[in-house]
Design an enzyme around this catalytic site. Structure first.
Site, short mmCIF file in Angstrom:
data_model
loop_
_atom_site.label_atom_id
_atom_site.label_comp_id
_atom_site.label_asym_id
_atom_site.label_seq_id
_atom_site.Cartn_x
_atom_site.Cartn_y
_atom_site.Cartn_z
CD GLN A 76 8.14 35.64 -11.83
OE1 GLN A 76 8.10 34.78 -12.71
NE2 GLN A 76 9.25 35.89 -11.16
CE LYS B 28 11.96 38.39 -12.76
NZ LYS B 28 12.81 37.64 -11.83
CG ASP C 213 5.88 43.16 -10.46
OD1 ASP C 213 6.29 42.69 -11.54
OD2 ASP C 213 6.44 42.96 -9.37
CB CYS D 205 12.84 39.44 -3.52
SG CYS D 205 14.59 39.24 -3.81
CG HIS E 69 9.94 40.82 -6.27
ND1 HIS E 69 10.84 41.87 -6.26
CD2 HIS E 69 10.66 39.70 -6.46
CE1 HIS E 69 12.05 41.37 -6.45
NE2 HIS E 69 11.98 40.06 -6.57
#
Ligand code: 7TS
Length: 415
Positions: free
Chosen positions: A210, A233, A207, A373, A130
């Site tokens: 997700q 999220k 990261d 993104c 991202h």
């Protein structure tokens, strides 16, 4: 093939916990398939935030009256529960930020721009990141002359681990990777990536925007040094995120924000900082957000992250098969649902992704379209944009059926 009756989670009762599903979109029941952008919020989270403002609103870590102590207790209680949720060794390894984006910027600044990176030192990323895990490293390149390298993907959308090995050198100082791709869904083998990074003396930054919402994450088992994720999220509020950092690496990280609450002593012209994690939380934090995120973590823990993961595998497998059976539809990412999170990106020969999303909207189905993104990944896939459906705990088989019915309409309009 999965059926609503044998999904691991009881979606009808879960849906009742989310007030938003009481409304309609264009007079149709809401089908929300954009949780990778932001998830919906259960009443427990909304109430936890309102409860803070309505019953015990006060600033944290400074008041010695009861109200301030209550607020501090709840804020720190949330930190403890979040630490437990990702299996951190201690709550001191949990830094509250405003988002994944801020968490990654904190690391890039704290060990890159202001840290020990020298000209010619190397940072290894991947092509599937991202923008939040690209741009902060661009800053390090600009400020310190770091060299950026990227691991490529194969045709199935998985990282080429042999290419990763070739990129590692004794100048590699940082390896940074998404645990799960927000476009392809690919779940990357972070444990192996971190292990190989450590072999050349680099730190591993993950990261997890997700992954933490969707699968059991154990930071100690992954062996990463830093891991970033966002509250919004994972059923929590917007404006609250988390940076996990091992206590020893956090101690070596420079703070991003200077100001109140992060200091030990301040004199005219000089200051020293307090302990981690508080040295990274300058200024009044998002107290309500942290408390709301604590409630979100409680909600997810009650469902059980193993069940959440199995639920999403079932939904994804069903969607991959259903979309794969549609004329002119191309699906991206690993074919095996177990190798991916609940994100399904696709394109249609006949229609632009924005047209797909607009027609689905009229049918009450929310999906995202665009570059997500992840422009470098779009360039790598050689597409300007994709449509993307993403699943969470309140989705069921019927939602995918509504998506497929909507896509048949798109086909009728554009074919
Ligand atoms: N990293 C990944 C892998 C993401 O998917 C996102 C947001 C971020 C970082 C940034 O998170 P933030 O909370 O700081 O904004 N991804 C998306 C998306 O896929 N659609 O909208 C936002």
């Amino acid at each position: 093939m999965a059926r609503a009756s044998n999904l691991p989670l009881q979606v009808p009762s879960i849906k009742r916990d989310f007030p938003i599903f009481e409304r309609t979109i264009h007079d149709k029941p809401l089908v929300y398939l954009d949780s990778a952008a932001t998830s919906q919020k259960p009443r427990a989270v909304i109430d936890a935030e309102a409860d803070f403002y309505g019953r015990y609103n006060a600033n944290v870590h400074r008041a010695i009256y009861e109200l301030g102590e209550e607020a501090t207790r709840e804020y720190e209680g949330a930190r403890e529960r979040i630490a437990g949720f990702v299996r951190a060794k201690s709550p001191n390894e949990i830094v509250f930020t405003k988002s994944t984006t801020e968490a990654i910027n904190l690391v890039a600044y704290g060990i890159g721009v202001k840290g020990r990176i020298r000209e010619g030192d190397e940072i290894v990323g991947t092509v599937l990141e991202h923008h939040s895990n690209h741009v902060p490293w661009h800053f390090v390149k600009e400020h310190r002359g770091a060299v950026l390298k990227y691991v490529d993907i194969d045709d199935d959308g998985r990282l080429r681990m042999e290419a990763y090995d070739e990129l590692l050198t004794k100048r590699t100082k940082i390896v940074t990777v998404a645990h799960a791709s927000n476009v392809l869904g690919t779940i990357n083998d972070v444990r192996e990536i971190a292990k190989r990074a450590h072999e050349v003396g680099a730190v591993c930054v993950v990261d997890a925007a997700q992954s933490v919402p969707h699968l059991p994450v154990d930071v100690q088992a992954l062996g990463c040094d830093y891991l970033a994720f966002s509250g919004h999220k994972m059923l929590g509020p917007t404006g609250i995120g988390v940076l996990y950092g091992r206590e020893d690496v956090l101690a070596e990280t420079e703070p991003l924000l200077g100001g109140g609450e992060m200091i030990r002593e301040v004199h005219l012209g000089t200051s020293t900082w307090t302990d981690v994690p508080f040295r990274f939380e300058g200024g009044t934090p998002n107290i309500a957000g942290a408390i709301g995120l604590g409630a979100a973590v409680d909600y997810l823990a009650k469902l059980g992250m193993d069940a959440v993961r199995r639920h999403e595998i079932e939904l994804t497998a069903y969607a991959l098969e259903a979309l794969g059976g549609l004329d002119g539809v191309r699906v991206y990412g690993p074919r095996d649902a177990k190798a991916r999170s609940g994100v399904v990106s696709f394109t249609m020969e006949a229609a632009h992704p924005h047209d797909i999303a607009s027609i689905l909207d009229v049918e009450g189905v929310c999906i995202r379209s665009g570059h997500h993104c992840a422009q470098p990944l779009m360039e790598r896939l050689n597409v300007p944009a994709t449509a993307r459906a993403s699943f969470y705990v309140y989705n069921d088989i019927e939602d995918t059926d509504r998506l497929v019915a909507g896509l048949r309409k798109v086909h009728e309009v554009f074919a």
